[in-house]
Scaffold this motif. Structure first.
Motif, PDB file in Angstrom:
ATOM      1  N   MET A  67       0.747  -0.718  -0.045  1.00  0.00           N
ATOM      2  CA  MET A  67      -0.171  -0.226  -0.121  1.00  0.00           C
ATOM      3  C   MET A  67       1.123   1.504  -0.216  1.00  0.00           C
ATOM      4  O   MET A  67       2.086   0.950   0.998  1.00  0.00           O
ATOM      5  N   ARG A  68       0.575   2.409  -0.945  1.00  0.00           N
ATOM      6  CA  ARG A  68       0.881   3.658  -0.774  1.00  0.00           C
ATOM      7  C   ARG A  68       0.665   4.761  -0.989  1.00  0.00           C
ATOM      8  O   ARG A  68      -1.079   4.434  -0.979  1.00  0.00           O
ATOM      9  N   ALA A  69       1.119   5.675  -0.041  1.00  0.00           N
ATOM     10  CA  ALA A  69       0.305   7.171   0.936  1.00  0.00           C
ATOM     11  C   ALA A  69       1.512   8.087  -0.054  1.00  0.00           C
ATOM     12  O   ALA A  69       2.442   8.238  -0.949  1.00  0.00           O
ATOM     13  N   VAL A  70       0.336   9.356  -0.278  1.00  0.00           N
ATOM     14  CA  VAL A  70       1.195  10.028  -1.048  1.00  0.00           C
ATOM     15  C   VAL A  70       1.054  11.275   0.647  1.00  0.00           C
ATOM     16  O   VAL A  70      -0.320  11.388   0.646  1.00  0.00           O
ATOM     17  N   ILE A  71       1.991  12.047   0.691  1.00  0.00           N
ATOM     18  CA  ILE A  71       2.348  12.950   2.021  1.00  0.00           C
ATOM     19  C   ILE A  71       2.461  14.228   0.876  1.00  0.00           C
ATOM     20  O   ILE A  71       3.935  14.381   0.800  1.00  0.00           O
ATOM     21  N   THR A  72       1.666  15.508   1.592  1.00  0.00           N
ATOM     22  CA  THR A  72       1.712  16.967   0.899  1.00  0.00           C
ATOM     23  C   THR A  72       2.008  17.374   2.364  1.00  0.00           C
ATOM     24  O   THR A  72       1.974  17.575   3.460  1.00  0.00           O
ATOM     25  N   VAL A  73       3.287  18.361   2.104  1.00  0.00           N
ATOM     26  CA  VAL A  73       3.434  18.919   3.110  1.00  0.00           C
ATOM     27  C   VAL A  73       3.553  20.974   2.534  1.00  0.00           C
ATOM     28  O   VAL A  73       4.420  20.810   1.903  1.00  0.00           O
ATOM     29  N   ILE A  74       3.236  21.455   3.311  1.00  0.00           N
ATOM     30  CA  ILE A  74       3.587  23.301   2.849  1.00  0.00           C
ATOM     31  C   ILE A  74       3.944  24.124   3.876  1.00  0.00           C
ATOM     32  O   ILE A  74       2.466  23.790   5.168  1.00  0.00           O
ATOM     33  N   GLY A  75       4.144  24.797   4.157  1.00  0.00           N
ATOM     34  CA  GLY A  75       4.688  26.319   5.211  1.00  0.00           C
ATOM     35  C   GLY A  75       5.835  26.835   4.630  1.00  0.00           C
ATOM     36  O   GLY A  75       6.169  26.857   3.890  1.00  0.00           O
ATOM     37  N   LYS A  76       5.562  28.023   6.148  1.00  0.00           N
ATOM     38  CA  LYS A  76       7.094  29.122   5.245  1.00  0.00           C
ATOM     39  C   LYS A  76       7.922  28.003   5.890  1.00  0.00           C
ATOM     40  O   LYS A  76       8.050  27.147   6.457  1.00  0.00           O
ATOM     41  N   ASP A  77       8.923  28.499   4.620  1.00  0.00           N
ATOM     42  CA  ASP A  77      10.075  27.831   4.986  1.00  0.00           C
ATOM     43  C   ASP A  77      10.802  28.033   6.355  1.00  0.00           C
ATOM     44  O   ASP A  77      11.308  28.673   6.307  1.00  0.00           O
ATOM     45  N   LYS A  78      11.440  26.775   7.150  1.00  0.00           N
ATOM     46  CA  LYS A  78      12.943  26.750   8.026  1.00  0.00           C
ATOM     47  C   LYS A  78      12.958  25.644   7.317  1.00  0.00           C
ATOM     48  O   LYS A  78      13.249  24.733   7.284  1.00  0.00           O
ATOM     49  N   ILE A  79      14.397  25.646   9.123  1.00  0.00           N
ATOM     50  CA  ILE A  79      15.594  24.201   8.936  1.00  0.00           C
ATOM     51  C   ILE A  79      14.433  23.320   9.569  1.00  0.00           C
ATOM     52  O   ILE A  79      14.010  22.858  10.758  1.00  0.00           O
ATOM     53  N   GLY A  80      14.762  22.113   8.981  1.00  0.00           N
ATOM     54  CA  GLY A  80      14.660  20.603   9.562  1.00  0.00           C
ATOM     55  C   GLY A  80      13.162  20.237   9.247  1.00  0.00           C
ATOM     56  O   GLY A  80      12.472  19.255  10.162  1.00  0.00           O
ATOM     57  N   ILE A  81      12.443  21.149   8.187  1.00  0.00           N
ATOM     58  CA  ILE A  81      11.053  20.370   7.977  1.00  0.00           C
ATOM     59  C   ILE A  81      11.236  18.782   7.445  1.00  0.00           C
ATOM     60  O   ILE A  81      10.278  17.802   8.322  1.00  0.00           O
ATOM     61  N   ILE A  82      12.635  18.501   7.184  1.00  0.00           N
ATOM     62  CA  ILE A  82      12.220  17.207   5.329  1.00  0.00           C
ATOM     63  C   ILE A  82      12.826  16.404   7.117  1.00  0.00           C
ATOM     64  O   ILE A  82      12.471  14.885   6.676  1.00  0.00           O
ATOM     65  N   ALA A  83      13.514  16.661   7.400  1.00  0.00           N
ATOM     66  CA  ALA A  83      13.866  15.838   8.382  1.00  0.00           C
ATOM     67  C   ALA A  83      13.063  15.473   9.438  1.00  0.00           C
ATOM     68  O   ALA A  83      13.166  14.310  10.342  1.00  0.00           O
ATOM     69  N   ALA A  84      12.637  16.345  10.272  1.00  0.00           N
ATOM     70  CA  ALA A  84      11.353  16.147  11.018  1.00  0.00           C
ATOM     71  C   ALA A  84      10.518  14.721  10.460  1.00  0.00           C
ATOM     72  O   ALA A  84       9.963  14.197  11.200  1.00  0.00           O
ATOM     73  N   ILE A  85       9.844  15.216   9.815  1.00  0.00           N
ATOM     74  CA  ILE A  85       8.679  14.106   8.763  1.00  0.00           C
ATOM     75  C   ILE A  85       9.266  13.275   8.446  1.00  0.00           C
ATOM     76  O   ILE A  85       8.756  12.135   8.752  1.00  0.00           O
ATOM     77  N   SER A  86      10.885  13.424   8.050  1.00  0.00           N
ATOM     78  CA  SER A  86      10.875  11.713   7.801  1.00  0.00           C
ATOM     79  C   SER A  86      10.801  11.075   8.523  1.00  0.00           C
ATOM     80  O   SER A  86      11.628   9.572   8.617  1.00  0.00           O
ATOM     81  N   ALA A  87      11.615  11.694   9.973  1.00  0.00           N
ATOM     82  CA  ALA A  87      11.895  11.123  11.435  1.00  0.00           C
ATOM     83  C   ALA A  87      10.473  10.094  12.247  1.00  0.00           C
ATOM     84  O   ALA A  87      11.020   9.093  12.395  1.00  0.00           O
ATOM     85  N   VAL A  88       9.057  10.760  11.600  1.00  0.00           N
ATOM     86  CA  VAL A  88       7.891  10.554  11.690  1.00  0.00           C
ATOM     87  C   VAL A  88       7.897   8.784  11.532  1.00  0.00           C
ATOM     88  O   VAL A  88       7.830   8.175  11.338  1.00  0.00           O
ATOM     89  N   LEU A  89       8.053   8.947  10.178  1.00  0.00           N
ATOM     90  CA  LEU A  89       7.975   7.844   8.902  1.00  0.00           C
ATOM     91  C   LEU A  89       8.423   6.908   9.386  1.00  0.00           C
ATOM     92  O   LEU A  89       8.698   5.590   9.359  1.00  0.00           O
ATOM     93  N   ALA A  90      10.488   7.361   9.490  1.00  0.00           N
ATOM     94  CA  ALA A  90      10.954   6.386  10.231  1.00  0.00           C
ATOM     95  C   ALA A  90      10.951   5.427  11.319  1.00  0.00           C
ATOM     96  O   ALA A  90      10.677   4.393  11.048  1.00  0.00           O
TER      97      ALA A  90
END
Length: 89
Positions: free
Chosen positions: A1-24
């Motif tokens: 099963m696959r899913a699509v995750i979208t993220v939108i917001g004001k740019d700041k350091i660590g967004i990809i890291a934070a979301i990726s950490a939850v997924l991991a």
């Protein structure tokens, strides 16, 4: 099963890291990722594999959306089939 995750917001350091950490943590594999910054707005779309997930889908949605609120971005998680149906012409 696959899913699509979208993220939108004001740019700041660590967004990809934070979301990726939850997924991991949830044993979700990132299959594809696209991100861009439009002026000062961060946008990201991820295609993820949830087949090895350690929790159920609704728990994943809650965890990822809560992390988004914590870091100040909007996160949406959808099953790939629902995403495809919504965007079919």
């Amino acid at each position: 099963m696959r899913a699509v995750i979208t993220v939108i917001g004001k740019d700041k350091i660590g967004i990809i890291a934070a979301i990726s950490a939850v997924l991991a943590e949830c044993k979700v594999n990132i299959l594809d990722i696209s991100q861009t910054i439009m002026q000062d707005m961060f946008t990201m779309i991820m295609l993820v594999d949830t087949s090895g997930m350690a929790i159920n889908f609704s728990e994943l949605v809650d965890k990822v959306e809560n992390k988004g609120r914590e870091i100040g971005v909007s996160v949406n998680v959808q099953h790939e089939e629902i995403f495809d149906s919504m965007h079919r012409i």
